[in-house]
Motif scaffolding. Structure first.
Motif, PDB file in Angstrom:
ATOM      1  N   LYS A   6      24.384 111.769  44.734  1.00 46.13           N
ATOM      2  CA  LYS A   6      25.620 112.341  44.213  1.00 46.13           C
ATOM      3  C   LYS A   6      25.617 112.201  42.694  1.00 46.13           C
ATOM      4  O   LYS A   6      25.409 111.117  42.176  1.00 46.13           O
ATOM      5  N   THR A  13      27.672 112.839  39.052  1.00 43.86           N
ATOM      6  CA  THR A  13      28.911 113.109  38.347  1.00 43.86           C
ATOM      7  C   THR A  13      28.579 113.232  36.864  1.00 43.86           C
ATOM      8  O   THR A  13      27.961 112.338  36.293  1.00 43.86           O
ATOM      9  N   ASP A  60      15.193 112.186  43.564  1.00 41.59           N
ATOM     10  CA  ASP A  60      15.658 112.296  44.949  1.00 41.59           C
ATOM     11  C   ASP A  60      14.691 111.652  45.937  1.00 41.59           C
ATOM     12  O   ASP A  60      15.111 111.115  46.959  1.00 41.59           O
ATOM     13  N   GLU A 112      20.547 109.629  49.941  1.00 39.14           N
ATOM     14  CA  GLU A 112      21.722 110.464  49.672  1.00 39.14           C
ATOM     15  C   GLU A 112      22.930 109.646  49.227  1.00 39.14           C
ATOM     16  O   GLU A 112      23.844 110.180  48.602  1.00 39.14           O
ATOM     17  N   ASP A 113      22.967 108.355  49.549  1.00 36.47           N
ATOM     18  CA  ASP A 113      24.104 107.512  49.185  1.00 36.47           C
ATOM     19  C   ASP A 113      24.088 107.069  47.731  1.00 36.47           C
ATOM     20  O   ASP A 113      25.068 106.530  47.234  1.00 36.47           O
ATOM     21  N   GLU A 148      24.404 107.099  43.775  1.00 39.16           N
ATOM     22  CA  GLU A 148      25.337 107.776  42.878  1.00 39.16           C
ATOM     23  C   GLU A 148      24.806 107.711  41.447  1.00 39.16           C
ATOM     24  O   GLU A 148      24.472 106.638  40.967  1.00 39.16           O
ATOM     25  N   LYS A 159      25.809 108.697  37.489  1.00 38.89           N
ATOM     26  CA  LYS A 159      26.883 109.092  36.575  1.00 38.89           C
ATOM     27  C   LYS A 159      26.257 109.397  35.225  1.00 38.89           C
ATOM     28  O   LYS A 159      25.568 108.559  34.644  1.00 38.89           O
TER      29      LYS A 159
END
Length: 176
Positions: free
Chosen positions: A2, A4, A28, A33-34, A36, A38
């Motif tokens: 994820k 941001t 990746d 997938e967990d 994060e 930023k």
């Protein structure tokens, strides 16, 4: 993973966001997938800073780079993050690999040296309860960059530190 992307004092163009996502996508295969990521882009005068922090399975990887062009800073920070991840991944893999072997197996000397951190001094001191303001004052009096203390509000061990921008930070334990 994820991702941001945040801009401070700047409106980020879609092209830059797409480029950041593309460059981060090369991680990746390392993170699940967990994980994060930023990305924070800050513009001050003619200097542009890109900071990337990746949280994955309790590990935190962070890199920051400043350049005149945002894309140059992004390239620099991706390179720094990549080498940081590679260095830590190699250490963890070697540690896991050798921990599963027999007890009489000897770890190669070159691996043993690279895995150990040299502690040159251990210091013990009484940690007394005080407020955050008192801790900052004490840190400044000692002319240190950080100061550990017991927070009188919650009786937890905390650390105050001086940031590069001249402000202060506070580290507190998390319940997790």
């Amino acid at each position: 993973m994820k991702i941001t992307i945040t801009g401070r004092k700047v409106n980020l163009r879609d092209h830059f966001k797409e480029l950041a996502v593309k460059k981060l996508s090369r991680f990746d295969r390392i993170f699940d997938e967990d994980a994060e990521a930023k990305v924070v882009v800050t513009v001050l005068k003619n200097r542009q800073t890109v900071e990337i922090t990746v949280h994955s399975k309790g590990m935190i990887y962070r890199a920051e780079a400043t350049a005149e062009e945002m894309n140059d800073a992004l390239d620099d920070v991706i390179g720094a993050l990549s080498s940081q991840i590679r260095r830590n991944k190699t250490r963890l893999e070697k540690r896991i690999h050798f921990s599963g072997l027999d007890e009489d197996f000897q770890v190669p000397d070159d691996l043993e040296e690279s895995e150990q951190y040299k502690i040159v001094r251990t210091k013990r001191f009484c940690v007394k309860p005080m407020s955050v303001e008192e801790a900052i004052l004490q840190m400044n009096l000692l002319e240190h960059q950080f100061f550990m203390f017991r927070n009188q509000e919650d009786n937890q061990i905390n650390v105050v530190y001086k940031r590069r921008d001249g402000n202060y930070g506070l580290l507190t334990p998390d319940a997790e």
